[in-house]
Design a protein around this motif. Structure first.
Motif, PDB file in Angstrom:
ATOM      1  N   TYR A   1      -2.979  -0.827 -11.459  1.00  0.00           N
ATOM      2  CA  TYR A   1      -2.782   0.517 -10.913  1.00  0.00           C
ATOM      3  C   TYR A   1      -4.058   1.329 -11.124  1.00  0.00           C
ATOM      4  O   TYR A   1      -4.603   1.356 -12.238  1.00  0.00           O
ATOM      5  CB  TYR A   1      -1.619   1.219 -11.610  1.00  0.00           C
ATOM      6  N   ASN A   2      -4.536   1.990 -10.060  1.00  0.00           N
ATOM      7  CA  ASN A   2      -5.761   2.772 -10.192  1.00  0.00           C
ATOM      8  C   ASN A   2      -5.486   4.090 -10.918  1.00  0.00           C
ATOM      9  O   ASN A   2      -4.354   4.365 -11.340  1.00  0.00           O
ATOM     10  CB  ASN A   2      -6.423   2.997  -8.829  1.00  0.00           C
TER      11      ASN A   2
ATOM     12  N   ASN B   1      -1.719   4.273  -8.113  1.00  0.00           N
ATOM     13  CA  ASN B   1      -1.356   3.444  -6.966  1.00  0.00           C
ATOM     14  C   ASN B   1      -1.614   1.968  -7.268  1.00  0.00           C
ATOM     15  O   ASN B   1      -2.643   1.621  -7.871  1.00  0.00           O
ATOM     16  CB  ASN B   1      -2.139   3.858  -5.729  1.00  0.00           C
TER      17      ASN B   1
ATOM     18  N   VAL C   1      -3.033  -1.399  -6.661  1.00  0.00           N
ATOM     19  CA  VAL C   1      -4.162  -1.850  -5.850  1.00  0.00           C
ATOM     20  C   VAL C   1      -4.314  -3.368  -5.847  1.00  0.00           C
ATOM     21  O   VAL C   1      -5.033  -3.922  -5.009  1.00  0.00           O
ATOM     22  CB  VAL C   1      -5.487  -1.191  -6.311  1.00  0.00           C
TER      23      VAL C   1
ATOM     24  N   GLU D   1      -5.118   6.962  -9.888  1.00  0.00           N
ATOM     25  CA  GLU D   1      -4.126   7.810  -9.217  1.00  0.00           C
ATOM     26  C   GLU D   1      -2.719   7.243  -9.340  1.00  0.00           C
ATOM     27  O   GLU D   1      -1.757   7.833  -8.836  1.00  0.00           O
ATOM     28  CB  GLU D   1      -4.484   7.965  -7.735  1.00  0.00           C
TER      29      GLU D   1
ATOM     30  N   GLN E   1       0.816  -1.207   0.000  1.00  0.00           N
ATOM     31  CA  GLN E   1       0.000   0.000   0.000  1.00  0.00           C
ATOM     32  C   GLN E   1       0.853   1.262   0.000  1.00  0.00           C
ATOM     33  O   GLN E   1       0.409   2.323  -0.433  1.00  0.00           O
ATOM     34  CB  GLN E   1      -0.937   0.005   1.210  1.00  0.00           C
ATOM     35  N   GLN E   2       2.082   1.152   0.478  1.00  0.00           N
ATOM     36  CA  GLN E   2       2.956   2.306   0.521  1.00  0.00           C
ATOM     37  C   GLN E   2       3.663   2.557  -0.808  1.00  0.00           C
ATOM     38  O   GLN E   2       4.397   3.524  -0.955  1.00  0.00           O
ATOM     39  CB  GLN E   2       3.996   2.120   1.636  1.00  0.00           C
ATOM     40  N   THR E   3       3.448   1.656  -1.768  1.00  0.00           N
ATOM     41  CA  THR E   3       4.029   1.834  -3.091  1.00  0.00           C
ATOM     42  C   THR E   3       3.184   2.825  -3.877  1.00  0.00           C
ATOM     43  O   THR E   3       2.052   2.528  -4.244  1.00  0.00           O
ATOM     44  CB  THR E   3       4.082   0.493  -3.846  1.00  0.00           C
ATOM     45  N   GLN E   4       3.716   3.995  -4.108  1.00  0.00           N
ATOM     46  CA  GLN E   4       2.972   5.055  -4.769  1.00  0.00           C
ATOM     47  C   GLN E   4       3.517   5.289  -6.179  1.00  0.00           C
ATOM     48  O   GLN E   4       4.727   5.292  -6.387  1.00  0.00           O
ATOM     49  CB  GLN E   4       3.064   6.358  -3.965  1.00  0.00           C
ATOM     50  N   GLY E   5       2.619   5.522  -7.110  1.00  0.00           N
ATOM     51  CA  GLY E   5       3.028   5.907  -8.445  1.00  0.00           C
ATOM     52  C   GLY E   5       3.417   4.745  -9.329  1.00  0.00           C
ATOM     53  O   GLY E   5       3.892   3.709  -8.868  1.00  0.00           O
TER      54      GLY E   5
END
Length: 283
Positions: free
Chosen positions: A241-242, A246, A248, A244, A132-136
């Motif tokens: 990836y959603n 992220n 998911v 945004e 969940q902390q994986t962004q982008g």
């Protein structure tokens, strides 16, 4: 990390966590039952088997519409289709039944089941928190089949992105391609990206022609950087990836219509409006 290489094989983290939980349950059960000389390994194996069968049945029932016309697919567990909630509930009920019928194993079996559940819950929760902390979207050097640089962020355009890591020599990759091709046509508001791992563009073109596949966003990742960045040691691997950007959901292994539908449910429903194209209607 999504998977771990074990010799020539790759195992998903989810599968490894289940094995770890089962091993912990066996060890705790053996230690607890040693004094009373009550082996419970057979009972634990029965519980595990019942849980897996129940989880599969629960998944098939939930996504039954996607198995119509593919009855053999219901028992083909290569798509990773299991309903963990159903499996967990049935496992606990069956464990309770065994302890009710056999008083001599209650303590050992109860301790083993509790230890296995705690191990699985704690480790799965920790892995989920890390993911969940994986962004982008990953910033990986990709090219199109004309060897021109392509950015995943540019492809996204504010829409969800499904990235499939594949290769032409990978049998499950080949089997799942028609499923992804149909989904690409059915959901025009979702971008499907096919990032080939380690092969020359000409090899990819020849494969697409031979298989009569019409895919958008077929890219080349000749250094295999995408797999390393996301921690995938095997193929096929599909990442969701959603809008945004992220991550998911992830799926390692072959996708079926049902398992793909489960993962797509992680996206905002506004992006899941099916296309009414004539090609889809005729299928």
């Amino acid at each position: 990390m999504l998977s771990v290489g074990v010799g020539p094989l790759s195992l998903s983290i989810g599968h490894l966590l289940l094995v770890l939980a089962f091993v912990v349950a066996l060890v705790v059960g053996a230690l607890t039952g040693r004094k009373q000389k009550t082996p419970i390994s057979g009972s634990l194996a029965d519980i595990f088997l019942v849980a897996m069968i129940s989880a599969r049945i629960g998944f098939v029932v939930r996504y039954f519409e996607h198995y119509q016309g593919d009855w053999l697919g219901m028992i083909d567990i290569r798509d990773g289709g299991f309903d963990p909630v159903t499996g967990l509930i049935v496992a606990l009920l069956f464990a309770g039944y065994l302890m009710w019928r056999r008083a001599n194993i209650r303590r050992a079996l109860g301790a083993a089941v509790a230890a296995g559940m705690i191990t699985w819950g704690f480790t799965a929760g920790a892995i989920a928190l890390i993911n969940q902390q994986t962004q982008g979207l990953p910033d990986v050097a990709l090219t199109d089949l004309n060897e021109q640089p392509v950015s995943l962020a540019d492809i996204s355009g504010g829409q969800p992105v499904v990235v499939n890591l594949w290769a032409t020599w990978c049998p499950p990759c080949i089997r799942e391609m028609p499923v992804l091709e149909e989904a690409q046509q059915r959901y025009p508001d979702i971008n499907f990206v096919f990032a080939n791992q380690g092969e020359h563009p000409e090899t990819i073109r020849r494969f697409l022609d031979e298989q009569n596949l019409h895919l958008d966003h077929v890219l080349s990742d000749r250094p295999g950087g995408f797999g390393r960045v996301v921690g995938s040691q095997g193929m096929p691997t599909t990442l969701f990836y959603n809008a945004e950007g992220n991550l998911v959901d992830t799926h390692m292994g072959e996708l079926s219509h049902a398992s793909l539908a489960r993962s797509l449910e992680r996206f905002d429903p506004d992006f899941l409006n099916p296309s009414n194209s004539k090609e889809l209607t005729s299928r």
